[in-house]
Enzyme design. Structure first.
Site, PDB file in Angstrom:
ATOM      1  CE  LYS A  43      87.199  10.751  66.277  1.00 25.63           C
ATOM      2  NZ  LYS A  43      86.086  10.622  65.341  1.00 25.63           N
TER       3      LYS A  43
ATOM      4  CE  LYS B 297      83.916   2.633  62.368  1.00 27.18           C
ATOM      5  NZ  LYS B 297      84.635   3.913  62.586  1.00 27.18           N
TER       6      LYS B 297
END
Length: 293
Positions: free
Chosen positions: A174, A244
């Site tokens: 991911k 992030k």
């Protein structure tokens, strides 16, 4: 065979539609918890059962799904007071759908295993609309046995479910998916500004690129639907979240001893967009801060 009791905590932009699809399509009992009452109330109207606290879920359900903003929140939910490590029942299976650092994921899984709590990381890819439609791509890290247990439930929320390897490997895939996307968006931002500065219409440029080897999901979505109309709404994937996630890619690079210079460039562009006030805007807003000589 006894049907599993399911819990779902974290009912935000992605968590609520994922939970709703599992609830309405599986026919299973689903207990839900979130700090905000509105998504809980919407799911209760569809048949979910409201939990008073996360500890109620961890101590009661068989499979607990988490969908949180990031690693900081995940660590607090697992390790903090009343968290899963403290209150989780023997035999619980924790399925984390948060995008979180690989090292943290593996540390949490190891700590939970000592309490006989199984763990799978199952971060998701694709858009909020895909979450609504149940057409996400989910990348799973965990044992083959755990993957077989959760795959039927994940199938209510996704059309692509990939077992990527042991715990943490779902996060690896991911994070790298997002890294490639972010780097592509940076490239598109430069191409758009270069093209316009050299006298080429932006729409013509992107349409033509989509017919050649530069075509990509990022071009057709982030480029054509956001950059061309210069529209970067809040409530989509904001710059702060993208920043992030790209930091997780850089953490992974440091962990493996490989320098990810493209990711570093994407981070610097996002930091510049953040400083310019676009922290809550859809992250392709970084096109507005392309460097000028």
């Amino acid at each position: 065979m006894t049907q599993p009791v399911i819990g779902f905590a974290g009912l935000g932009v992605m968590g609520e539609p994922i939970c709703r699809n599992i609830l309405t399509k599986s026919g299973e009992t689903v207990h839900v918890f979130d700090l905000k009452p509105e998504p809980v109330e919407r799911l209760v109207e569809l048949g979910a059962i409201k939990a008073k606290a996360l500890s109620d879920l961890a101590g009661k359900v068989d499979i607990l799904f988490l969908s949180l903003p990031g690693g900081k929140q995940l660590e607090a939910v697992v390790n903090g007071p009343g968290g899963v490590l403290e209150t989780g029942r023997d035999g619980l299976l924790l399925v984390d759908m948060t995008t979180a650092p690989v090292s943290l994921t593996r540390e949490l899984a190891e700590a939970l295993s000592r309490k006989n709590i199984d763990y799978a990381d199952a971060p998701v890819a694709r858009t909020r609309q895909a979450a609504e439609d149940g057409t996400l791509s989910i990348m799973v890290g965990g044992t083959a046995e755990v993957f077989d247990r959760i795959r039927p439930l994940l199938a209510h929320a996704a059309t692509e479910i990939t077992h990527c390897g042991p715990v943490g490997c779902g996060q690896v895939v991911k994070i790298l998916n997002n890294m490639v996307l972010f780097e592509t968006v940076v490239a598109l931002s430069e191409a758009l500004e270069l093209g316009k500065a050299a006298g080429v219409d932006g729409e013509l440029l992107f349409n033509t690129l989509s017919k050649g080897s530069a075509d990509s999901f990022a071009l057709r979505n982030h480029g054509m639907k956001a950059m061309l109309p210069d529209t970067f709404p809040t409530g989509a994937f904001p710059t702060d979240y993208a920043l992030k996630d790209v930091s997780y890619a850089i953490d992974l690079a440091e962990m493996t001893g490989i320098r990810a210079q493209g990711a570093e460039l994407a981070r610097s562009r996002m930091e510049k967009a953040q400083a310019a006030g676009y922290q809550d805007a859809y992250f392709p807003a970084l096109v507005r801060v392309v460097d000028k000589t």
